[in-house]
Structures are given as C-alpha cells and as structure tokens.
Scaffold this motif. Structure first.
Motif, PDB file in Angstrom:
ATOM      1  N   ALA A 195       0.835  -1.209   0.000  1.00 29.84           N
ATOM      2  CA  ALA A 195       0.000   0.000   0.000  1.00 29.84           C
ATOM      3  C   ALA A 195       0.863   1.250   0.000  1.00 29.84           C
ATOM      4  O   ALA A 195       0.518   2.265  -0.627  1.00 29.84           O
ATOM      5  CB  ALA A 195      -0.924  -0.014   1.214  1.00 29.84           C
ATOM      6  N   ASN A 196       2.003   1.176   0.684  1.00 29.45           N
ATOM      7  CA  ASN A 196       2.891   2.331   0.747  1.00 29.45           C
ATOM      8  C   ASN A 196       3.550   2.607  -0.602  1.00 29.45           C
ATOM      9  O   ASN A 196       3.840   3.758  -0.939  1.00 29.45           O
ATOM     10  CB  ASN A 196       3.961   2.115   1.808  1.00 29.45           C
ATOM     11  N   VAL A 197       3.830   1.543  -1.363  1.00 27.46           N
ATOM     12  CA  VAL A 197       4.361   1.727  -2.712  1.00 27.46           C
ATOM     13  C   VAL A 197       3.370   2.530  -3.545  1.00 27.46           C
ATOM     14  O   VAL A 197       3.740   3.489  -4.246  1.00 27.46           O
ATOM     15  CB  VAL A 197       4.659   0.369  -3.381  1.00 27.46           C
ATOM     16  N   ILE A 198       2.088   2.147  -3.469  1.00 28.55           N
ATOM     17  CA  ILE A 198       1.050   2.870  -4.213  1.00 28.55           C
ATOM     18  C   ILE A 198       0.951   4.313  -3.723  1.00 28.55           C
ATOM     19  O   ILE A 198       0.848   5.261  -4.515  1.00 28.55           O
ATOM     20  CB  ILE A 198      -0.302   2.146  -4.067  1.00 28.55           C
ATOM     21  N   ASN A 199       1.012   4.495  -2.404  1.00 29.78           N
ATOM     22  CA  ASN A 199       0.909   5.828  -1.812  1.00 29.78           C
ATOM     23  C   ASN A 199       2.029   6.748  -2.301  1.00 29.78           C
ATOM     24  O   ASN A 199       1.790   7.891  -2.714  1.00 29.78           O
ATOM     25  CB  ASN A 199       0.954   5.702  -0.282  1.00 29.78           C
ATOM     26  N   THR A 200       3.267   6.243  -2.282  1.00 32.62           N
ATOM     27  CA  THR A 200       4.399   7.068  -2.690  1.00 32.62           C
ATOM     28  C   THR A 200       4.404   7.323  -4.200  1.00 32.62           C
ATOM     29  O   THR A 200       4.763   8.411  -4.650  1.00 32.62           O
ATOM     30  CB  THR A 200       5.722   6.405  -2.268  1.00 32.62           C
ATOM     31  N   LEU A 201       4.005   6.311  -4.971  1.00 30.24           N
ATOM     32  CA  LEU A 201       3.948   6.523  -6.427  1.00 30.24           C
ATOM     33  C   LEU A 201       2.885   7.550  -6.798  1.00 30.24           C
ATOM     34  O   LEU A 201       3.064   8.334  -7.731  1.00 30.24           O
ATOM     35  CB  LEU A 201       3.692   5.191  -7.140  1.00 30.24           C
ATOM     36  N   LEU A 202       1.778   7.537  -6.065  1.00 28.35           N
ATOM     37  CA  LEU A 202       0.771   8.575  -6.285  1.00 28.35           C
ATOM     38  C   LEU A 202       1.333   9.951  -5.960  1.00 28.35           C
ATOM     39  O   LEU A 202       1.037  10.944  -6.629  1.00 28.35           O
ATOM     40  CB  LEU A 202      -0.474   8.299  -5.438  1.00 28.35           C
ATOM     41  N   GLY A 203       2.159  10.004  -4.901  1.00 28.00           N
ATOM     42  CA  GLY A 203       2.807  11.260  -4.566  1.00 28.00           C
ATOM     43  C   GLY A 203       3.731  11.732  -5.667  1.00 28.00           C
ATOM     44  O   GLY A 203       3.817  12.928  -5.965  1.00 28.00           O
ATOM     45  N   VAL A 204       4.439  10.783  -6.304  1.00 24.35           N
ATOM     46  CA  VAL A 204       5.339  11.134  -7.407  1.00 24.35           C
ATOM     47  C   VAL A 204       4.543  11.644  -8.607  1.00 24.35           C
ATOM     48  O   VAL A 204       4.886  12.655  -9.221  1.00 24.35           O
ATOM     49  CB  VAL A 204       6.196   9.914  -7.812  1.00 24.35           C
ATOM     50  N   VAL A 205       3.476  10.926  -8.949  1.00 29.42           N
ATOM     51  CA  VAL A 205       2.710  11.257 -10.153  1.00 29.42           C
ATOM     52  C   VAL A 205       1.884  12.522  -9.970  1.00 29.42           C
ATOM     53  O   VAL A 205       1.834  13.391 -10.855  1.00 29.42           O
ATOM     54  CB  VAL A 205       1.789  10.082 -10.542  1.00 29.42           C
ATOM     55  N   LEU A 206       1.245  12.659  -8.810  1.00 27.19           N
ATOM     56  CA  LEU A 206       0.305  13.758  -8.605  1.00 27.19           C
ATOM     57  C   LEU A 206       0.932  14.978  -7.949  1.00 27.19           C
ATOM     58  O   LEU A 206       0.316  16.039  -7.911  1.00 27.19           O
ATOM     59  CB  LEU A 206      -0.871  13.288  -7.750  1.00 27.19           C
ATOM     60  N   GLY A 207       2.131  14.815  -7.417  1.00 25.66           N
ATOM     61  CA  GLY A 207       2.742  15.928  -6.688  1.00 25.66           C
ATOM     62  C   GLY A 207       2.928  17.154  -7.547  1.00 25.66           C
ATOM     63  O   GLY A 207       2.604  18.270  -7.157  1.00 25.66           O
ATOM     64  N   ARG A 208       3.472  16.959  -8.744  1.00 23.92           N
ATOM     65  CA  ARG A 208       3.732  18.097  -9.622  1.00 23.92           C
ATOM     66  C   ARG A 208       2.432  18.698 -10.161  1.00 23.92           C
ATOM     67  O   ARG A 208       2.247  19.909 -10.192  1.00 23.92           O
ATOM     68  CB  ARG A 208       4.617  17.647 -10.783  1.00 23.92           C
ATOM     69  N   SER A 209       1.521  17.789 -10.581  1.00 22.65           N
ATOM     70  CA  SER A 209       0.287  18.293 -11.182  1.00 22.65           C
ATOM     71  C   SER A 209      -0.565  19.033 -10.176  1.00 22.65           C
ATOM     72  O   SER A 209      -1.234  20.002 -10.495  1.00 22.65           O
ATOM     73  CB  SER A 209      -0.521  17.136 -11.782  1.00 22.65           C
ATOM     74  N   ALA A 210      -0.522  18.567  -8.909  1.00 24.19           N
ATOM     75  CA  ALA A 210      -1.300  19.254  -7.875  1.00 24.19           C
ATOM     76  C   ALA A 210      -0.764  20.650  -7.637  1.00 24.19           C
ATOM     77  O   ALA A 210      -1.485  21.600  -7.359  1.00 24.19           O
ATOM     78  CB  ALA A 210      -1.285  18.436  -6.586  1.00 24.19           C
TER      79      ALA A 210
END
Length: 220
Positions: A195-210
C-alpha cells in the motif's frame, strides 16, 4: 467595476502533508510488527525456553534462518525509520524525489517481509524438527513433514501434536503458534508496504500536477 474574485489556488502542500502523514503511520505500524516478528523468531530458536537445543543444532530449519530477525526485523525497521523521518519538503520537485526514495524503501521492505512470510508458511507446513521414535530407535528429524502419501494434515490432527515428538516437549504447538504469528505479522508488513508503494507513487505522479493546478482569478 465589481472587484475581481479569485478562487483559492490548489497547492501540492496538502498532498505532501497527507502522504507524509501516511508514511509516518505506516512506519509506526511496521516497527510494531517488526518487534513482534523479532520476538517470535527468538522464541522459535528456544524451544522449552532452553538454549541447548539451539547450540546442538536441534532447531527447526526455517526458525534457524532467523528471517524474523533480519528480514522482517532489521531490514523493515531500517525502512520504517526512513518513513518516520519523512518531513514536509518545500518544492514539488524535491517532494517527488523524496517520494521516489520512499518508494524504493517500500519495495525493499515488501520483498523482505514477503520472504519472511513465505519462510514462515514453509516452516508451518513442514513441521518441527524433533526427537521421535523410528524402527531403529530414537532419532532427530522432521516426522510430520508432507510426503507423497501424506499432506500437512498434522495441522488439523491434534492427536499428532503430542504423540509423535518426544523432545523438545510441546514443540509442535510451540512452532504452530509462533510460525503463525510470524507469518501473520510479516504478511501484514507486506500488505502495508505494498500500500505504501502505491501511496508514494501517487505522490510522485500527482505531486507536480497538484502544484500546477492553479485557477486564475475570474471577473465577476
């Protein structure tokens, strides 16, 4: 002229705070589970709470591998320490870099905890190393391990738990309980890390766009 009304800009700070908070929660849970794994593995190495079985090499093979100590113990604690030290990082690029590092830590913890879970299940299915009666006298071995004509039915046949192994006393119950705890705790670690892998990857993908998702003022 009516004053211009602007909508509040959507910054990535909220996302960073949310992801960092999740990382710290996962870190605390992983440390707790690592402690459980460590204690369970230590007890598996000490049947009857006596050290001479360990010194004489009369300990179940999967317990002697000590995966609860180094795999779901030390390695997971190292990863959890990184999660707990996660801080609010200014700038979306720095945040994404931090998330990539956390994703790597999560993958490493996932592999190590999954390996410990697999070893624990194997030890549970194979049965304990113990002294038992053979046609040529007493010998050390794994009398309850599955064979071509017998599966791991000893887990469902409690009459075998006290009627086969002579030493260590109660070793079947000892191994069943502790390997179950070790396998369950390491399995939970693996789920949390996944779950943490998914959480951090979402942070990578969405961090810039957010961070880029800002709405310019709109005239009323």
């Amino acid at each position: 002229m009516p004053a211009q009304k602007g909508r509040p800009a959507c910054h990535c700070s909220d996302l960073r705070m949310c992801v960092s908070r999740c990382l710290r929660c996962v870190g605390v849970a992983l440390v707790t589970l690592a402690t459980v794994c460590t204690v369970a593995n230590i007890l598996l190495l000490l049947p009857e709470l006596k050290v001479h079985f360990l010194l004489e090499g009369h300990v179940t093979r999967e317990a002697s591998w000590a995966t609860g100590l180094w795999s779901s113990g030390l390695l997971v604690v190292i990863g959890a320490r990184a999660f707990l030290q996660s801080r609010h990082t200014p700038g979306c690029c720095a945040f994404r870099t931090q998330m990539l590092r956390q994703a790597l830590y999560s993958c490493a913890c996932l592999l190590s905890s999954a390996f410990c879970c697999l070893v624990s299940i194997t030890g549970l299915v194979q049965g304990p190393l113990c002294l038992y009666n053979t046609t040529s006298g007493s010998a050390w071995g794994v009398p309850l391990q599955p064979t071509a004509d017998r599966d791991a039915g000893y887990l469902y046949n409690r009459s075998l738990w006290s009627g086969v192994c002579l030493e260590p006393k109660g070793v079947v119950q000892w191994n069943v309980v502790l390997f179950s705890i070790l396998g369950g705790a390491s399995g939970l670690q693996a789920l949390l890390c996944a779950a943490n892998v998914i959480n951090t990857l979402l942070g990578v993908v969405l961090g810039r766009s957010a961070g880029d998702n800002k709405v310019s003022p709109v005239s009323a």
